[in-house]
Design a protein around this motif. Sequence first.
Motif, PDB file in Angstrom:
ATOM      1  N   LEU A  56      47.149  -1.620  10.329  1.00 46.99           N
ATOM      2  CA  LEU A  56      45.953  -0.781  10.446  1.00 46.99           C
ATOM      3  C   LEU A  56      46.276   0.635  10.007  1.00 46.99           C
ATOM      4  O   LEU A  56      45.503   1.289   9.316  1.00 46.99           O
ATOM      5  N   GLU A  57      47.431   1.095  10.435  1.00 52.54           N
ATOM      6  CA  GLU A  57      47.870   2.448  10.096  1.00 52.54           C
ATOM      7  C   GLU A  57      48.008   2.602   8.585  1.00 52.54           C
ATOM      8  O   GLU A  57      47.634   3.635   8.027  1.00 52.54           O
ATOM      9  N   TYR A  58      48.517   1.577   7.931  1.00 52.33           N
ATOM     10  CA  TYR A  58      48.699   1.631   6.480  1.00 52.33           C
ATOM     11  C   TYR A  58      47.377   1.449   5.739  1.00 52.33           C
ATOM     12  O   TYR A  58      47.304   1.637   4.527  1.00 52.33           O
ATOM     13  N   GLY A  59      46.358   1.009   6.474  1.00 55.63           N
ATOM     14  CA  GLY A  59      45.051   0.849   5.856  1.00 55.63           C
ATOM     15  C   GLY A  59      44.878  -0.457   5.099  1.00 55.63           C
ATOM     16  O   GLY A  59      43.904  -0.621   4.359  1.00 55.63           O
ATOM     17  N   VAL A  60      45.770  -1.403   5.271  1.00 50.22           N
ATOM     18  CA  VAL A  60      45.646  -2.663   4.537  1.00 50.22           C
ATOM     19  C   VAL A  60      44.925  -3.733   5.360  1.00 50.22           C
ATOM     20  O   VAL A  60      44.667  -4.836   4.876  1.00 50.22           O
ATOM     21  N   VAL A  61      44.639  -3.393   6.606  1.00 53.36           N
ATOM     22  CA  VAL A  61      43.912  -4.307   7.484  1.00 53.36           C
ATOM     23  C   VAL A  61      42.868  -3.498   8.243  1.00 53.36           C
ATOM     24  O   VAL A  61      43.082  -2.324   8.542  1.00 53.36           O
ATOM     25  N   HIS A  62      41.725  -4.118   8.492  1.00 57.14           N
ATOM     26  CA  HIS A  62      40.683  -3.466   9.289  1.00 57.14           C
ATOM     27  C   HIS A  62      40.475  -4.228  10.588  1.00 57.14           C
ATOM     28  O   HIS A  62      40.641  -5.439  10.638  1.00 57.14           O
ATOM     29  N   ARG A  63      40.067  -3.479  11.602  1.00 58.62           N
ATOM     30  CA  ARG A  63      39.720  -4.117  12.855  1.00 58.62           C
ATOM     31  C   ARG A  63      38.197  -4.138  12.978  1.00 58.62           C
ATOM     32  O   ARG A  63      37.533  -3.132  12.750  1.00 58.62           O
ATOM     33  N   LEU A  64      37.675  -5.292  13.348  1.00 63.68           N
ATOM     34  CA  LEU A  64      36.231  -5.399  13.562  1.00 63.68           C
ATOM     35  C   LEU A  64      35.978  -5.359  15.057  1.00 63.68           C
ATOM     36  O   LEU A  64      36.185  -6.335  15.776  1.00 63.68           O
ATOM     37  N   GLU A  65      35.513  -4.213  15.519  1.00 63.33           N
ATOM     38  CA  GLU A  65      35.376  -3.964  16.949  1.00 63.33           C
ATOM     39  C   GLU A  65      34.377  -4.902  17.607  1.00 63.33           C
ATOM     40  O   GLU A  65      34.556  -5.312  18.745  1.00 63.33           O
ATOM     41  N   SER A  66      33.330  -5.224  16.866  1.00 63.50           N
ATOM     42  CA  SER A  66      32.248  -5.980  17.491  1.00 63.50           C
ATOM     43  C   SER A  66      32.589  -7.445  17.696  1.00 63.50           C
ATOM     44  O   SER A  66      31.889  -8.146  18.419  1.00 63.50           O
ATOM     45  N   ILE A  67      33.667  -7.904  17.072  1.00 61.63           N
ATOM     46  CA  ILE A  67      34.055  -9.294  17.295  1.00 61.63           C
ATOM     47  C   ILE A  67      35.533  -9.435  17.641  1.00 61.63           C
ATOM     48  O   ILE A  67      36.093 -10.526  17.595  1.00 61.63           O
ATOM     49  N   ASN A  68      36.158  -8.319  17.987  1.00 63.35           N
ATOM     50  CA  ASN A  68      37.569  -8.334  18.384  1.00 63.35           C
ATOM     51  C   ASN A  68      38.439  -9.118  17.419  1.00 63.35           C
ATOM     52  O   ASN A  68      39.212  -9.988  17.836  1.00 63.35           O
ATOM     53  N   SER A  69      38.273  -8.798  16.151  1.00 59.47           N
ATOM     54  CA  SER A  69      39.032  -9.535  15.148  1.00 59.47           C
ATOM     55  C   SER A  69      39.544  -8.597  14.069  1.00 59.47           C
ATOM     56  O   SER A  69      39.194  -7.423  14.038  1.00 59.47           O
ATOM     57  N   PHE A  70      40.356  -9.171  13.200  1.00 61.94           N
ATOM     58  CA  PHE A  70      41.012  -8.385  12.164  1.00 61.94           C
ATOM     59  C   PHE A  70      40.833  -9.060  10.816  1.00 61.94           C
ATOM     60  O   PHE A  70      40.775 -10.283  10.722  1.00 61.94           O
ATOM     61  N   VAL A  71      40.767  -8.217   9.779  1.00 59.67           N
ATOM     62  CA  VAL A  71      40.531  -8.756   8.442  1.00 59.67           C
ATOM     63  C   VAL A  71      41.348  -7.938   7.441  1.00 59.67           C
ATOM     64  O   VAL A  71      41.543  -6.738   7.627  1.00 59.67           O
ATOM     65  N   ALA A  72      41.829  -8.606   6.407  1.00 60.61           N
ATOM     66  CA  ALA A  72      42.559  -7.884   5.367  1.00 60.61           C
ATOM     67  C   ALA A  72      41.585  -7.020   4.589  1.00 60.61           C
ATOM     68  O   ALA A  72      40.438  -7.404   4.383  1.00 60.61           O
ATOM     69  N   CYS A  73      42.044  -5.871   4.166  1.00 61.55           N
ATOM     70  CA  CYS A  73      41.183  -4.975   3.390  1.00 61.55           C
ATOM     71  C   CYS A  73      40.802  -5.646   2.082  1.00 61.55           C
ATOM     72  O   CYS A  73      41.628  -6.286   1.426  1.00 61.55           O
ATOM     73  N   ALA A  74      39.518  -5.490   1.706  1.00 64.59           N
ATOM     74  CA  ALA A  74      39.013  -6.154   0.507  1.00 64.59           C
ATOM     75  C   ALA A  74      39.404  -5.422  -0.770  1.00 64.59           C
ATOM     76  O   ALA A  74      39.183  -5.921  -1.860  1.00 64.59           O
ATOM     77  N   HIS A  75      39.983  -4.244  -0.621  1.00 65.72           N
ATOM     78  CA  HIS A  75      40.338  -3.441  -1.791  1.00 65.72           C
ATOM     79  C   HIS A  75      41.811  -3.084  -1.740  1.00 65.72           C
ATOM     80  O   HIS A  75      42.169  -1.913  -1.585  1.00 65.72           O
TER      81      HIS A  75
END
Lengths: 131, 131
Positions: A52-71
């Motif tokens: 998350l710190e590196y910005g390569v992953v995002h956290r989705l607060e509304s579903i308590n989940s994580f996703v790889a950055c699309a860019h």
Amino acid sequence: MNTPQLTKNQTLVFDVLTKAEAPLSAYTILDKLRDNGFRAPLQVYRALEKLLEYGVVHRLESINSFVACAHPNEDCHNHGLVAFAICEGCGQVIEFHDHEVDHRLMDWLKSQKFKAEKATIEIRGHCATCS
Amino acid sequence: MNTPQLTKNQTLVFDVLTKAEAPLSAYTILDKLRDNGFRAPLQVYRALEKLLEYGVVHRLESINSFVACAHPNEDCHNHGLVAFAICEGCGQVIEFHDHEVDHRLMDWLKSQKFKAEKATIEIRGHCATCS
DNA sequence: ATCAATTGCGTAATGCTATAACGTGTGCGA
DNA sequence: TCGCACACGTTATAGCATTACGCAATTGAT
């Protein structure tokens, strides 16, 4: 922020997220990595913290989940706001950046003398194929 | 959506939120209502579910907390998007509505044929007095 | 008036999400 | 070589939310 060489655990977590077609919870990631020696939530959370710190992953607060950055090639910290459209049917996430929305929000915050540090914009609904 | 007469539990929960100066977690609400006969989380969650449905309470996804709507007389469902600025210092929340941001997001979603059902916009940072 | 459906309520148990606290090993610069 | 920073491993615990079951009150159609 530059992305340094990832450690072994960070790489494993990142790869799982990259291959996934939808956001994953920390515990789902843990389960997918048991065969790779993962045994405790903290191993996942610590890796996620860095990603998350590196910005390569995002956290989705509304579903308590994580996703790889699309860019992956750009630097998400330079995008200003990031917004997500999350499909409740297939789970897919569309990530987008809009400077107009960005500016508008920032102007308002400025007028309130509010110092923004982190923003969350998440739209939940159904994507084209699921509605 | 019209707000029907609140039940006893709903009223208790709503009053606690109204008197609070910052968002409260479900378990904090529970603790504050123990003297009123509350004993289990579900009593709180069930009341919150209805209050959210009536639009008189908002859920802040990024901090797992709940806050009374700042515009009790209007109908929050008519506002379109609601956004929140959450101060990490004092905990205070500023609620605001911006049709510009609203339209911009909705246009983008339309272009993606994405059917929005629920939106979350939360900015975390520090308010004027805490920064 | 009665029955069925709906709604709110109480309780216990459980599941999911996240962090605290401890200790180990490794690499690297002073 | 000492000290420091950092990644890692493990156990335990804290915090948030829901499932499942049963009971009571209300409503509304017959």
